[in-house]
Scaffold this motif. Structure first.
Motif, PDB file in Angstrom:
ATOM      1  N   ARG A 122       4.445  41.872 -51.660  1.00 58.84           N
ATOM      2  CA  ARG A 122       5.398  42.225 -52.722  1.00 58.84           C
ATOM      3  C   ARG A 122       5.167  41.368 -53.965  1.00 58.84           C
ATOM      4  N   ASN A 123       4.725  40.129 -53.770  1.00 62.63           N
ATOM      5  CA  ASN A 123       4.408  39.291 -54.918  1.00 62.63           C
ATOM      6  C   ASN A 123       3.163  39.782 -55.633  1.00 62.63           C
ATOM      7  N   ALA A 161       4.256  42.783 -57.627  1.00 66.82           N
ATOM      8  CA  ALA A 161       4.993  42.330 -58.812  1.00 66.82           C
ATOM      9  C   ALA A 161       4.043  41.806 -59.869  1.00 66.82           C
ATOM     10  N   PHE A 174      10.047  42.665 -63.447  1.00 63.97           N
ATOM     11  CA  PHE A 174       9.579  42.572 -62.064  1.00 63.97           C
ATOM     12  C   PHE A 174       8.490  41.501 -61.925  1.00 63.97           C
ATOM     13  N   LYS A 190      10.351  38.212 -61.861  1.00 64.04           N
ATOM     14  CA  LYS A 190      11.106  38.005 -60.623  1.00 64.04           C
ATOM     15  C   LYS A 190      10.202  37.750 -59.418  1.00 64.04           C
ATOM     16  N   GLY A 191       9.021  38.370 -59.397  1.00 66.14           N
ATOM     17  CA  GLY A 191       8.189  38.319 -58.199  1.00 66.14           C
ATOM     18  C   GLY A 191       7.062  37.311 -58.233  1.00 66.14           C
ATOM     19  N   THR A 192       6.982  36.500 -59.291  1.00 69.33           N
ATOM     20  CA  THR A 192       5.892  35.520 -59.409  1.00 69.33           C
ATOM     21  C   THR A 192       6.473  34.137 -59.667  1.00 69.33           C
TER      22      THR A 192
END
Length: 278
Positions: free
Chosen positions: A11-12, A15, A198, A201-203
């Protein structure tokens, strides 16, 4: 160092890949449609349209090292790279939309406006893409994971190019005059801007801090940055690689800029010929 102990999950990676929707899509649309818009809708000459794009490239050469220096030395609670993504969301949406406004006015006014608009867009582009290009190395030191992240990023980039090849012209053709270009610019401006939420938020950043040189002031370090940048041209292998890179991308830019002209001209001529047939 805290960021490097985190595990990069799928998911990262996704993102992270979202960021290249902007990198891959924006300049594909600009490369294929911007020259047509400037000449056929705005009324600029091909030479004037070409100089606008050329000035943007020169501006990039000065801007990118500057943003890289700032992001290296920036210290905030939100990190030194990712903070640019938050600040860049609104400028990305606005500046991309500004490129497609069919403004009225004198020839010089229109020419000046699109020079400024294109330079502002390149500034917004560099603001997010320069820190973004270093983010994979910030998140992990594992080469295999970084390779996977780059692969996912390229999927998003190519997907954005596909969207840029398929949808913009259909949006433009759905509205009269030059309004279709503006509506297309607003839609894709939002499409390129929102994914940075995104990405943020994801990194994460690595948490490393670049040591500042206390004896040197900012401007002296800034000058040294460009001196060091220029020293790279003394490397023969670098110059050969640079020549290959420039040749390939110039060829792509020329192809993208002229492709629509070679499509539109035959269609227009055939349409006029068809209308003349009794």
């Amino acid at each position: 160092m805290q960021g490097k102990t985190k595990q990069v999950r799928f998911r990262n990676m996704v993102a992270y890949g979202f960021g290249d929707l902007f990198g891959g899509g924006s300049f594909f649309i600009i490369g294929t449609l911007f020259m047509v818009f400037l000449t056929d809708v705005v009324g600029l000459s091909p030479v004037e349209a070409g100089t606008i794009v050329a000035l943007g490239k020169v501006w990039d050469a000065l801007l990118d090292p500057t943003i890289g220096y700032i992001s290296d030395h920036l210290q905030t609670k939100k990190g030194r790279r990712r903070v640019f993504f938050l600040f860049g969301i609104i400028p990305v949406a606005i500046t991309f939309s500004m490129l497609w406004i069919p403004i009225e006015g004198s020839h010089m006014f229109k020419y000046t406006y699109f020079i400024l608009a294109y330079l502002l867009f390149n500034t917004a582009f560099g603001m997010v893409m320069v820190p973004y290009n270093t983010l994979a190395a910030e998140m992990t030191t594992d080469y295999s994971i970084r390779s996977k992240m780059t692969g996912i990023r390229m999927v998003f980039s190519q997907g954005a190019s596909f969207l840029g090849a398929f949808f913009p012209k259909r949006i433009i053709d759905a509205f009269p005059g030059g309004q279709g270009y503006l509506i297309m610019g607003i839609i894709f401006g939002l499409l390129f801007a929102l994914p940075w939420i995104f990405v943020y938020k994801g990194t994460w950043d690595s948490g490393e801090v670049v040591e500042r040189k206390k004896k040197n002031g900012f401007w002296l370090e800034f000058k040294q940055l460009f001196i060091s940048f220029g020293s790279a041209f003394k490397n023969k292998s670098f110059n050969v690689y640079l020549a290959m890179y420039l040749a390939s991308y110039i060829a792509m830019d020329v192809f993208n800029a002229l492709f629509f002209y070679f499509i539109l001209l035959p269609i227009t001529c055939c349409g006029k010929l068809f209308m003349q047939i009794p």
